[in-house]
Design a protein around this motif. Structure first.
Motif, PDB file in Angstrom:
ATOM      1  N   ILE A   1      31.328  62.403 127.625  1.00  8.24           N
ATOM      2  CA  ILE A   1      31.081  63.445 128.615  1.00  8.24           C
ATOM      3  C   ILE A   1      32.413  63.764 129.285  1.00  8.24           C
ATOM      4  N   VAL A   2      32.830  65.025 129.215  1.00 11.38           N
ATOM      5  CA  VAL A   2      34.194  65.391 129.591  1.00 11.38           C
ATOM      6  C   VAL A   2      34.163  66.539 130.597  1.00 11.38           C
ATOM      7  N   ARG A   3      34.976  66.435 131.647  1.00  9.25           N
ATOM      8  CA  ARG A   3      35.082  67.519 132.617  1.00  9.25           C
ATOM      9  C   ARG A   3      35.879  68.666 132.016  1.00  9.25           C
ATOM     10  N   SER A   4      35.368  69.870 132.147  1.00  8.53           N
ATOM     11  CA  SER A   4      35.944  71.019 131.439  1.00  8.53           C
ATOM     12  C   SER A   4      37.339  71.379 131.933  1.00  8.53           C
ATOM     13  N   ARG A   5      37.560  71.350 133.236  1.00  7.89           N
ATOM     14  CA  ARG A   5      38.786  71.946 133.760  1.00  7.89           C
ATOM     15  C   ARG A   5      40.045  71.154 133.417  1.00  7.89           C
ATOM     16  N   ASP A   6      39.915  69.841 133.260  1.00  9.14           N
ATOM     17  CA  ASP A   6      41.107  69.045 132.936  1.00  9.14           C
ATOM     18  C   ASP A   6      40.900  68.124 131.749  1.00  9.14           C
ATOM     19  N   ARG A   7      39.729  68.242 131.081  1.00  6.14           N
ATOM     20  CA  ARG A   7      39.406  67.461 129.887  1.00  6.14           C
ATOM     21  C   ARG A   7      39.376  65.959 130.150  1.00  6.14           C
TER      22      ARG A   7
ATOM     23  N   THR B   1      27.043  64.799 111.880  1.00  8.30           N
ATOM     24  CA  THR B   1      28.153  65.499 112.518  1.00  8.30           C
ATOM     25  C   THR B   1      27.836  65.653 113.996  1.00  8.30           C
ATOM     26  N   VAL B   2      28.644  65.054 114.846  1.00  7.45           N
ATOM     27  CA  VAL B   2      28.424  65.123 116.288  1.00  7.45           C
ATOM     28  C   VAL B   2      28.962  66.460 116.784  1.00  7.45           C
ATOM     29  N   PRO B   3      28.110  67.307 117.349  1.00  8.04           N
ATOM     30  CA  PRO B   3      28.583  68.617 117.805  1.00  8.04           C
ATOM     31  C   PRO B   3      29.230  68.538 119.184  1.00  8.04           C
ATOM     32  N   SER B   4      29.872  69.593 119.590  1.00  7.03           N
ATOM     33  CA  SER B   4      30.326  69.772 120.966  1.00  7.03           C
ATOM     34  C   SER B   4      29.378  70.740 121.657  1.00  7.03           C
ATOM     35  N   MET B   5      28.962  70.414 122.879  1.00  4.33           N
ATOM     36  CA  MET B   5      27.988  71.226 123.599  1.00  4.33           C
ATOM     37  C   MET B   5      28.364  71.315 125.065  1.00  4.33           C
ATOM     38  N   SER B   6      28.056  72.433 125.666  1.00  2.58           N
ATOM     39  CA  SER B   6      28.244  72.597 127.095  1.00  2.58           C
ATOM     40  C   SER B   6      27.131  71.892 127.842  1.00  2.58           C
ATOM     41  N   ALA B   7      27.487  71.165 128.907  1.00  2.00           N
ATOM     42  CA  ALA B   7      26.505  70.533 129.788  1.00  2.00           C
ATOM     43  C   ALA B   7      26.663  71.148 131.175  1.00  2.00           C
ATOM     44  N   GLY B   8      26.180  72.374 131.322  1.00  2.00           N
ATOM     45  CA  GLY B   8      26.393  73.093 132.559  1.00  2.00           C
ATOM     46  C   GLY B   8      27.769  73.735 132.583  1.00  2.00           C
TER      47      GLY B   8
ATOM     48  N   ALA C   1      23.959  66.216 131.520  1.00  2.00           N
ATOM     49  CA  ALA C   1      24.122  65.673 130.172  1.00  2.00           C
ATOM     50  C   ALA C   1      22.782  65.284 129.568  1.00  2.00           C
ATOM     51  N   LEU C   2      21.926  64.638 130.361  1.00  2.00           N
ATOM     52  CA  LEU C   2      20.614  64.239 129.845  1.00  2.00           C
ATOM     53  C   LEU C   2      19.777  65.462 129.505  1.00  2.00           C
ATOM     54  N   ARG C   3      19.812  66.481 130.355  1.00  2.00           N
ATOM     55  CA  ARG C   3      19.046  67.693 130.070  1.00  2.00           C
ATOM     56  C   ARG C   3      19.558  68.377 128.793  1.00  2.00           C
ATOM     57  N   THR C   4      20.865  68.393 128.605  1.00  2.00           N
ATOM     58  CA  THR C   4      21.442  69.041 127.420  1.00  2.00           C
ATOM     59  C   THR C   4      21.039  68.332 126.145  1.00  2.00           C
ATOM     60  N   VAL C   5      21.203  67.006 126.104  1.00  2.00           N
ATOM     61  CA  VAL C   5      20.867  66.253 124.896  1.00  2.00           C
ATOM     62  C   VAL C   5      19.364  66.289 124.644  1.00  2.00           C
ATOM     63  N   THR C   6      18.575  66.221 125.707  1.00  2.00           N
ATOM     64  CA  THR C   6      17.117  66.260 125.559  1.00  2.00           C
ATOM     65  C   THR C   6      16.668  67.577 124.942  1.00  2.00           C
ATOM     66  N   GLY C   7      17.134  68.693 125.491  1.00  2.00           N
ATOM     67  CA  GLY C   7      16.736  69.996 124.948  1.00  2.00           C
ATOM     68  C   GLY C   7      17.190  70.179 123.521  1.00  2.00           C
ATOM     69  N   TRP C   8      18.400  69.749 123.215  1.00  2.00           N
ATOM     70  CA  TRP C   8      18.925  69.865 121.846  1.00  2.00           C
ATOM     71  C   TRP C   8      18.115  69.024 120.877  1.00  2.00           C
ATOM     72  N   ALA C   9      17.776  67.806 121.270  1.00  2.00           N
ATOM     73  CA  ALA C   9      17.029  66.916 120.377  1.00  2.00           C
ATOM     74  C   ALA C   9      15.624  67.445 120.109  1.00  2.00           C
ATOM     75  N   LEU C  10      14.991  67.985 121.135  1.00  2.00           N
ATOM     76  CA  LEU C  10      13.623  68.478 120.957  1.00  2.00           C
ATOM     77  C   LEU C  10      13.591  69.815 120.234  1.00  2.00           C
ATOM     78  N   ARG C  11      14.441  70.755 120.638  1.00  2.00           N
ATOM     79  CA  ARG C  11      14.374  72.109 120.076  1.00  2.00           C
ATOM     80  C   ARG C  11      15.087  72.203 118.727  1.00  2.00           C
ATOM     81  N   ASP C  12      16.344  71.755 118.697  1.00  2.00           N
ATOM     82  CA  ASP C  12      17.150  71.968 117.491  1.00  2.00           C
ATOM     83  C   ASP C  12      16.878  70.930 116.408  1.00  2.00           C
ATOM     84  N   LEU C  13      16.706  69.678 116.815  1.00  2.00           N
ATOM     85  CA  LEU C  13      16.440  68.625 115.835  1.00  2.00           C
ATOM     86  C   LEU C  13      14.956  68.429 115.573  1.00  2.00           C
TER      87      LEU C  13
END
Length: 239
Positions: free
Chosen positions: A120-126, A52-59, A163-175
């Motif tokens: 990777i999606v910009r928040s203000r206008d998707r 299941t691919v999650p949705s995550m904030s990248a900053g 984006a790289l920092r977000t996926v990296t931290g998630w992969a190391l900590r959560d997975l």
């Protein structure tokens, strides 16, 4: 939170999970197959579980989410880039049919357990501006790879780094993945700088490592271990 250093101009890091010729699920439908040739027989070991691919904030300004059919304009823009189609399965000549097949391949990768593909999606206008994926082909050996690309519209905003920092931290900590690695062409100093900023270490050169277009090219390998220390100010602890 990601910093706001500009990351353009830069070329994307080659994506070992989506390089031409190594595309898990290419040509497959998104739904379960049925019929006499639907899948393995009773004596065949089961494959990886669906992901299941999650949705995550990248900053504060960008989010990572699963691919959608509404992302076809992003595929169109990426197809016009001279480099992205060489290192991914983005169609080099855009058509709606080819773009839809690309999106379905991203769904298939999650469905077959091959990895986590994110838009990777910009928040203000998707508006989608790029892609990043965590690929699990070598997970039985305790390692995974990350690949990413960004269209010109998304460059220069710090989004690649975030984006790289977000996926990296998630992969190391959560997975709890023991090792992450990136493969970057030696001339691609901008992507290399982003990798080092996030915490990856340059580990060496792999000669003729990957097919890019019509030639094999060298790749510099960057690695990060779960035990290396903090990522984005938070401790990384092996599970």
């Amino acid at each position: 939170m990601a910093d706001r250093k500009p990351d353009a101009p830069h070329k994307p890091a080659p994506d070992p999970g989506s390089a031409p010729g190594s595309d898990p699920g290419s040509g497959m439908a998104t739904g379960p197959r049925t019929g006499p040739d639907a899948g393995p027989g009773p004596d065949t070991p089961p494959g990886p579980d669906p992901l299941t691919v999650p949705s995550m904030s990248a900053g504060p300004d960008f989010v990572l989410r699963p691919w959608e059919m509404s992302d076809l304009p992003l595929v169109r823009e990426a197809a016009q880039d001279p480099y992205i189609p060489l290192i991914t399965t983005i169609p080099p000549r855009y058509s709606d049919q080819a773009a839809e097949a690309f999106v379905r391949r991203q769904w298939d990768r999650a469905a077959t357990g091959a990895g986590y593909p994110f838009a990777i999606v910009r928040s203000r206008d998707r508006r989608p501006v790029g892609a990043i994926g965590l690929w699990l082909r070598d997970l039985p050996e305790g390692r995974a790879s990350i690949g990413y690309w960004m269209v010109p519209y998304g460059r220069g905003q710090g989004v690649t780094r975030a984006a790289l920092r977000t996926v990296t931290g998630w992969a190391l900590r959560d997975l709890g993945i023991p090792r992450l690695q990136l493969f970057i062409e030696p001339w691609n100093t901008a992507s290399a700088r982003i990798a080092v900023d996030v915490g990856y270490r340059h580990e060496g050169l792999l000669r003729g490592w990957q097919q890019v277009g019509d030639e094999r090219r060298d790749m510099a390998v960057y690695g990060l271990l779960n035990s290396d220390g903090p990522v984005d100010g938070r401790a990384v602890t092996a599970h």
